[in-house]
Design a protein around this motif. Structure first.
Motif, short mmCIF file in Angstrom:
data_model
loop_
_atom_site.label_atom_id
_atom_site.label_comp_id
_atom_site.label_asym_id
_atom_site.label_seq_id
_atom_site.Cartn_x
_atom_site.Cartn_y
_atom_site.Cartn_z
N PRO A 70 11.68 0.54 -11.83
CA PRO A 70 10.43 -0.15 -12.13
C PRO A 70 10.18 -1.33 -11.19
O PRO A 70 11.11 -2.03 -10.81
CB PRO A 70 10.62 -0.62 -13.57
CG PRO A 70 12.09 -0.67 -13.77
CD PRO A 70 12.67 0.40 -12.89
N GLY A 71 8.92 -1.48 -10.81
CA GLY A 71 8.55 -2.59 -9.94
C GLY A 71 8.83 -2.36 -8.47
O GLY A 71 8.63 -3.24 -7.65
N MET A 72 9.32 -1.17 -8.13
CA MET A 72 9.62 -0.87 -6.73
C MET A 72 8.61 0.13 -6.19
O MET A 72 7.93 0.82 -6.93
CB MET A 72 11.04 -0.31 -6.60
CG MET A 72 12.11 -1.31 -6.98
SD MET A 72 13.79 -0.68 -6.80
CE MET A 72 13.93 -0.64 -5.03
N ASP A 73 8.52 0.19 -4.87
CA ASP A 73 7.68 1.16 -4.18
C ASP A 73 8.57 2.10 -3.38
O ASP A 73 9.74 1.79 -3.11
CB ASP A 73 6.73 0.45 -3.21
CG ASP A 73 5.71 -0.41 -3.93
OD1 ASP A 73 5.20 0.03 -4.98
OD2 ASP A 73 5.42 -1.52 -3.44
N ALA A 74 8.00 3.22 -2.95
CA ALA A 74 8.75 4.20 -2.17
C ALA A 74 9.34 3.58 -0.90
O ALA A 74 10.43 3.94 -0.47
CB ALA A 74 7.87 5.39 -1.82
N LYS A 75 8.62 2.63 -0.29
CA LYS A 75 9.08 2.00 0.94
C LYS A 75 10.33 1.13 0.72
O LYS A 75 11.04 0.80 1.68
CB LYS A 75 7.97 1.17 1.59
CG LYS A 75 7.52 -0.02 0.76
CD LYS A 75 6.43 -0.78 1.49
CE LYS A 75 5.81 -1.89 0.69
NZ LYS A 75 6.63 -2.66 -0.18
N ASP A 76 10.63 0.78 -0.53
CA ASP A 76 11.79 -0.05 -0.85
C ASP A 76 13.07 0.77 -1.08
O ASP A 76 14.13 0.20 -1.35
CB ASP A 76 11.53 -0.86 -2.13
CG ASP A 76 10.33 -1.77 -2.00
OD1 ASP A 76 10.09 -2.29 -0.89
OD2 ASP A 76 9.61 -1.94 -3.00
N VAL A 77 12.97 2.11 -0.98
CA VAL A 77 14.08 2.98 -1.33
C VAL A 77 14.52 3.79 -0.11
O VAL A 77 13.69 4.32 0.63
CB VAL A 77 13.68 3.95 -2.47
CG1 VAL A 77 14.83 4.88 -2.84
CG2 VAL A 77 13.21 3.18 -3.69
#
Length: 159
Positions: A70-77
């Motif tokens: 939660p609170g994350m975007d695909a670019k953060d993974v």
């Protein structure tokens, strides 16, 4: 004179001692607490440690991994496959500022994580797909042909 143990007979197995039983109990307790504690960060929230929940399911053809982020975007993974290991890495950064008449409030939460899963087969990178929607990461890993097992359901007949 032969010395007899006063321990209950259920603790006695051929070739085992009381020390071996205690060692087994210690390993089981350690595993229980590791499984329980592993679901939460060791330190308090906001300290940069984050431990997302993972679900792993298996079918005859694939392994599916779902991570709640939660609170994350695909670019953060980031997802990395190496041999039989799947590694999911990410970093969560959130800032919220509220300004009003006589006060100023700023809230921040952050955390980095790395989760690695070892699978019982070599991962074919051409059979790995990942999607990210509304804070949920889904990774689909197709199994190689040699790993798939034939499953046959056997009907049970009433006598």
């Amino acid at each position: 004179m032969e010395q007899r143990s006063t321990l209950p007979s259920l603790l006695h197995r051929a070739g085992t001692s009381f020390g071996e039983h205690l060692g087994d109990l210690q390993r089981q307790m350690d595993r229980l607490f590791d499984d329980f504690a592993g679901r939460w960060p060791i330190e308090s929230p906001g300290n940069g440690k984050y431990w997302p929940a993972l679900d792993m399911t298996e079918t005859n053809d694939a392994v599916d991994v779902t991570a709640e982020l939660p609170g994350m975007d695909a670019k953060d993974v980031d997802i990395v496959v190496e041999g039989d290991r799947l590694t999911i890495k990410g970093e969560k950064k959130t800032e919220k500022e509220t300004k009003d008449k006589n006060y100023f409030c700023a809230e921040r939460s952050y955390g980095a994580f790395t989760r690695s899963l070892e699978l019982p087969f070599e991962i074919d990178t051409t059979k790995v797909d990942a999607s990210f929607d509304k804070g949920v990461l889904k990774v689909h890993i197709g199994k190689p042909a040699g790993v798939r097992k034939e499953v046959k359901k056997i009907p049970v007949k009433a006598a």
